[in-house]
Design a protein around this motif. Structure first.
Motif, mmCIF file in Angstrom:
data_model
loop_
_atom_site.group_PDB
_atom_site.id
_atom_site.type_symbol
_atom_site.label_atom_id
_atom_site.label_comp_id
_atom_site.label_asym_id
_atom_site.label_seq_id
_atom_site.Cartn_x
_atom_site.Cartn_y
_atom_site.Cartn_z
ATOM 1 N N ALA A 69 -2.102 1.764 -11.197
ATOM 2 C CA ALA A 69 -2.854 0.712 -11.873
ATOM 3 C C ALA A 69 -3.696 -0.108 -10.905
ATOM 4 O O ALA A 69 -4.830 -0.486 -11.217
ATOM 5 N N SER A 70 -3.154 -0.377 -9.712
ATOM 6 C CA SER A 70 -3.916 -1.180 -8.753
ATOM 7 C C SER A 70 -5.159 -0.438 -8.288
ATOM 8 O O SER A 70 -6.217 -1.049 -8.069
ATOM 9 N N LEU A 71 -5.055 0.883 -8.153
ATOM 10 C CA LEU A 71 -6.214 1.678 -7.750
ATOM 11 C C LEU A 71 -7.241 1.721 -8.877
ATOM 12 O O LEU A 71 -8.451 1.658 -8.636
ATOM 13 N N PHE A 72 -6.781 1.829 -10.113
ATOM 14 C CA PHE A 72 -7.652 1.756 -11.290
ATOM 15 C C PHE A 72 -8.483 0.473 -11.240
ATOM 16 O O PHE A 72 -9.704 0.492 -11.432
ATOM 17 N N ALA A 101 -5.509 1.477 -17.852
ATOM 18 C CA ALA A 101 -4.836 1.930 -16.634
ATOM 19 C C ALA A 101 -3.500 2.589 -16.957
ATOM 20 O O ALA A 101 -2.672 2.027 -17.672
ATOM 21 N N GLY A 102 -3.313 3.809 -16.422
ATOM 22 C CA GLY A 102 -2.059 4.518 -16.585
ATOM 23 C C GLY A 102 -1.942 5.325 -17.861
ATOM 24 O O GLY A 102 -0.955 6.029 -18.068
ATOM 25 N N TRP A 103 -2.946 5.264 -18.718
ATOM 26 C CA TRP A 103 -2.912 5.988 -19.998
ATOM 27 C C TRP A 103 -4.002 7.055 -20.012
ATOM 28 O O TRP A 103 -5.112 6.815 -19.544
ATOM 29 N N LEU A 158 5.782 1.576 -7.901
ATOM 30 C CA LEU A 158 6.082 1.512 -6.470
ATOM 31 C C LEU A 158 4.832 1.746 -5.630
ATOM 32 O O LEU A 158 4.616 1.089 -4.609
ATOM 33 N N LEU A 159 3.995 2.685 -6.048
ATOM 34 C CA LEU A 159 2.786 2.998 -5.285
ATOM 35 C C LEU A 159 1.790 1.844 -5.288
ATOM 36 O O LEU A 159 0.872 1.812 -4.464
ATOM 37 N N ASP A 160 1.972 0.912 -6.196
ATOM 38 C CA ASP A 160 1.106 -0.272 -6.215
ATOM 39 C C ASP A 160 1.499 -1.294 -5.155
ATOM 40 O O ASP A 160 0.766 -2.250 -4.913
#
Length: 460
Positions: free
Chosen positions: A245-248, A282-284, A385-387
């Motif tokens: 989501a943060s990359l989005f 984001a994420g969908w 976690l990756l965020d």
């Protein structure tokens, strides 16, 4: 015909550019026709699928001749390459010949083979999947299934001959080869392959559509000037893996538009996508593309329908005319993947909301964790976690626990000593029961030759 728009009568200067090499439509048609004339038999033809114009010519030539094409990764080791050649029954080779390959090499003919009628139901392409266990399986894609899938995406993405597509993805997968190259040839748009997915090369492409995977988008946002240069594009597409989501949000902030996320498999083409003119969340991964259907099935030990509440996990099944026709020489695997009546078991876990939007939460075989009576998709936890800035890579698994059944454990490549902070980070973003009970820091995650994390090796 799959490449019905590839006609010299409707020439397009620089229809295909790969690195420093550009081909007009007429030049591509001529070279592909000469390649087709040199194919010695009914194939299949194995193509050393480097990021080159030669690969585009060879693949196009096979499709024009109605001969199945088998893209072979240029970095494949001898064992993998040998398996692909034996299993596919390839009778000829195109490109640089690695040690151990004894197939005759295709020599283009002096004159081009005129395009003829090609059976749309015949296998046009054999793409080998890379599972976490066992030898790769050859997914048989017909010309009709590829064409149908590409036409559906053209509608969803508003893809027209006026577009220019740019990407630097491998030319032996659905994303880079079928979508990026064959999609452009079918629609009639230009395609620019940057050879390597470097931010500066993307920025210099001057395209209206860009294709990338999360790793590519992460590199692009790390160079803000290159990211801002994509602001003139109308569509930024991300796929092949979940986009954090943060990359989005970073992509959206630097380019002025949110990326389009989509979902598909080698066996299914793209069956879910956000629309160019619709919501991007984001994420969908959006809604079924035209012609595709989806359903969420309960776990084997459960009964009743899976509610469309955006939270309850189900086993994702899909069907539609873009699906493959089966695994070559693997009737048992083909039967196992079928749920009957045209439905394909993807092996993925997903949730769906009331509006029909889908979110993928992991693989059923490795990513479904049953902890304290809850069902948790590890992919959802990994994305959060990756965020966190302390996490470079991670893999979340369920390990045996006498109280919970399984406890959620995160294996993290990153800044050691931040375990408690990572647990709190997940708890602040997701339901409390989805937080890791333990964080283990490792130097690297175990991966197979194709780069996929082998979670079954993270057992203790």
């Amino acid at each position: 015909m799959l490449l019905s728009s590839l006609s010299a009568a409707d020439d397009l200067d620089r229809a295909v550019t790969v690195g420093d090499v550009s081909l007009s439509r007429s030049a591509l048609l001529e070279q592909a026709g000469r390649f087709a004339a040199g194919i010695p038999d009914d194939g299949p033809v194995a193509v050393h699928a480097t990021a080159s114009a030669d690969t585009v010519v060879a693949v196009t030539g096979c499709l024009l001749a109605g001969v199945p094409v088998v893209p072979v990764p240029p970095d494949a080791g001898p064992a993998e390459r040998g398996h692909v050649l034996r299993d596919s029954g390839a009778t000829a080779w195109s490109g640089e010949v690695p040690d151990g390959v004894e197939l005759p090499r295709v020599t283009p003919g002096p004159t081009a083979l005129a395009p003829g009628e090609v059976d749309p139901e015949a296998t046009a392409m054999l793409l080998y999947t890379s599972g976490t266990t066992g030898a790769p399986k050859g997914a048989q894609l017909s010309g009709r299934s590829i064409a149908t899938g590409l036409d559906a995406l053209a509608e969803v993405w508003g893809w027209t001959p006026a577009d220019t597509v740019a990407h630097g993805l491998p030319l032996f997968h659905v994303h880079g080869l079928i979508l990026g190259v064959l999609g452009s040839l079918r629609v009639g748009s230009r395609v620019v392959h940057t050879v390597k997915p470097q931010p500066a090369r993307y920025a210099a492409a001057g395209a209206s559509m860009y294709f990338g995977v999360p790793t590519v988008w992460n590199r692009i946002v790390s160079e803000p000037d290159s990211a801002r240069a994509l602001g003139g594009a109308r569509l930024l597409v991300s796929g092949s893996a979940p986009l954090p989501a943060s990359l989005f949000e970073q992509v959206a902030a630097l380019t002025g538009q949110a990326p389009v996320e989509r979902y598909g498999m080698t066996e299914t083409m793209i069956t879910l996508s956000a629309r160019a003119d619709g919501e991007r969340r984001a994420g969908w991964v959006g809604l079924p593309v035209p012609g595709a259907q989806t359903r969420l099935m309960p776990a084997e030990d459960e009964v009743g329908a899976v509610p469309d509440d955006g939270d309850t996990i189900g086993r994702l099944e899909v069907r539609g005319p873009m699906l493959f026709s089966g695994y070559l020489n693997r009737p048992e695997a083909t039967a196992e993947s079928s749920a009957g009546d045209g439905w394909f078991r993807t092996g993925d876990l997903a949730v769906r909301d009331a509006g029909g939007f889908h979110r993928i939460v992991g693989r059923e075989s490795t990513d479904l964790i049953k902890s304290g009576g809850y069902r948790i998709g590890s992919g959802e936890v990994e994305a959060v976690l990756l965020d966190h800035p302390a996490v470079a890579e991670c893999a979340v698994v369920g390990l045996p626990d006498p109280d919970l059944g399984q406890r959620i454990v995160a294996f993290v490549v990153g800044e050691a000593g931040t375990g408690d902070a990572l647990i709190e980070h997940v708890a602040s973003q997701l339901s409390w029961h989805k937080r890791p009970r333990e964080v283990r820091f490792v130097d690297a995650l175990p991966r197979n030759p194709m780069g996929k994390v082998q979670k079954k090796l993270l057992t203790g």
